[in-house]
Design a protein around this motif. Structure first.
Motif, PDB file in Angstrom:
ATOM      1  N   LYS A 101      23.058  17.597  24.880  1.00 37.40           N
ATOM      2  CA  LYS A 101      23.051  16.174  24.531  1.00 37.40           C
ATOM      3  C   LYS A 101      23.585  15.347  25.695  1.00 37.40           C
ATOM      4  O   LYS A 101      23.038  14.294  26.014  1.00 37.40           O
ATOM      5  CB  LYS A 101      23.904  15.945  23.282  1.00 37.40           C
ATOM      6  CG  LYS A 101      23.941  14.510  22.833  1.00 37.40           C
ATOM      7  CD  LYS A 101      24.813  14.348  21.611  1.00 37.40           C
ATOM      8  CE  LYS A 101      24.926  12.878  21.236  1.00 37.40           C
ATOM      9  NZ  LYS A 101      25.829  12.691  20.108  1.00 37.40           N
ATOM     10  N   HIS A 102      24.637  15.823  26.339  1.00 36.25           N
ATOM     11  CA  HIS A 102      25.203  15.091  27.474  1.00 36.25           C
ATOM     12  C   HIS A 102      24.280  15.106  28.679  1.00 36.25           C
ATOM     13  O   HIS A 102      24.363  14.223  29.535  1.00 36.25           O
ATOM     14  CB  HIS A 102      26.570  15.642  27.853  1.00 36.25           C
ATOM     15  CG  HIS A 102      27.648  15.265  26.886  1.00 36.25           C
ATOM     16  ND1 HIS A 102      28.087  13.974  26.727  1.00 36.25           N
ATOM     17  CD2 HIS A 102      28.343  16.015  25.999  1.00 36.25           C
ATOM     18  CE1 HIS A 102      29.019  13.932  25.810  1.00 36.25           C
ATOM     19  NE2 HIS A 102      29.183  15.165  25.336  1.00 36.25           N
ATOM     20  N   GLN A 103      23.383  16.082  28.749  1.00 35.96           N
ATOM     21  CA  GLN A 103      22.407  16.123  29.831  1.00 35.96           C
ATOM     22  C   GLN A 103      21.100  15.460  29.440  1.00 35.96           C
ATOM     23  O   GLN A 103      20.159  15.403  30.223  1.00 35.96           O
ATOM     24  CB  GLN A 103      22.121  17.577  30.224  1.00 35.96           C
ATOM     25  CG  GLN A 103      23.321  18.260  30.820  1.00 35.96           C
ATOM     26  CD  GLN A 103      23.031  19.723  31.129  1.00 35.96           C
ATOM     27  OE1 GLN A 103      21.882  20.139  31.177  1.00 35.96           O
ATOM     28  NE2 GLN A 103      24.074  20.477  31.354  1.00 35.96           N
ATOM     29  N   GLU A 104      21.023  14.992  28.204  1.00 35.82           N
ATOM     30  CA  GLU A 104      19.854  14.330  27.660  1.00 35.82           C
ATOM     31  C   GLU A 104      18.624  15.206  27.700  1.00 35.82           C
ATOM     32  O   GLU A 104      17.532  14.784  28.047  1.00 35.82           O
ATOM     33  CB  GLU A 104      19.591  13.002  28.371  1.00 35.82           C
ATOM     34  CG  GLU A 104      20.715  12.026  28.204  1.00 35.82           C
ATOM     35  CD  GLU A 104      20.478  10.722  28.912  1.00 35.82           C
ATOM     36  OE1 GLU A 104      19.410  10.533  29.502  1.00 35.82           O
ATOM     37  OE2 GLU A 104      21.377   9.892  28.872  1.00 35.82           O
ATOM     38  N   VAL A 105      18.781  16.484  27.339  1.00 35.98           N
ATOM     39  CA  VAL A 105      17.676  17.412  27.240  1.00 35.98           C
ATOM     40  C   VAL A 105      17.405  17.639  25.771  1.00 35.98           C
ATOM     41  O   VAL A 105      18.288  17.968  25.014  1.00 35.98           O
ATOM     42  CB  VAL A 105      18.015  18.757  27.942  1.00 35.98           C
ATOM     43  CG1 VAL A 105      16.904  19.759  27.724  1.00 35.98           C
ATOM     44  CG2 VAL A 105      18.282  18.527  29.408  1.00 35.98           C
ATOM     45  N   GLN A 106      16.174  17.449  25.376  1.00 36.18           N
ATOM     46  CA  GLN A 106      15.799  17.625  23.971  1.00 36.18           C
ATOM     47  C   GLN A 106      15.513  19.064  23.676  1.00 36.18           C
ATOM     48  O   GLN A 106      14.885  19.768  24.328  1.00 36.18           O
ATOM     49  CB  GLN A 106      14.593  16.765  23.638  1.00 36.18           C
ATOM     50  CG  GLN A 106      14.872  15.292  23.811  1.00 36.18           C
ATOM     51  CD  GLN A 106      15.981  14.760  22.921  1.00 36.18           C
ATOM     52  OE1 GLN A 106      16.144  15.214  21.792  1.00 36.18           O
ATOM     53  NE2 GLN A 106      16.761  13.832  23.405  1.00 36.18           N
TER      54      GLN A 106
END
Length: 106
Positions: A101-106
């Protein structure tokens, strides 16, 4: 023309392995990091638990036990977090979700 291009058994698609996609690599790293964090967390918990245990007698205590107790505790933590079935201690999946989530990877 190169010798490889004229060789009938040469297949250019097999020449170099393809690199994994960035998302797959990121997920694998996040899973590995989450598992390492879980193991370290359990090891610290066990360390505090074992601090209150005193050993004495013929086969307990001494400098050898003082030196290697932390290694034993680390191995207990590794065994606890890598139970059969991959369930672990239960912290790693949530840590992995937070990392992704902190890396914005789904």
């Amino acid at each position: 023309m190169s010798a490889l291009a004229t060789t009938p058994s040469y297949d250019p698609s097999l020449a170099a392995p393809r690199a994994p996609t960035m998302i797959a690599t990121t997920r694998e790293k996040a899973a590995k990091t989450a598992k390492a964090f879980e193991t370290q967390f359990v090891s610290q918990m066990y360390q505090h638990m074992f601090d209150g245990i005193e050993t004495d007698g013929l086969f307990g205590g001494g400098t050898g036990e003082k030196m290697f107790r932390s290694v034993l505790i680390d191995e207990y933590a590794k065994m606890t977090t890598s139970r059969p079935g991959g369930s672990g201690f239960g912290i790693a999946p949530e840590i992995e979700k937070m990392l992704l989530k902190h890396q914005e990877v789904q």
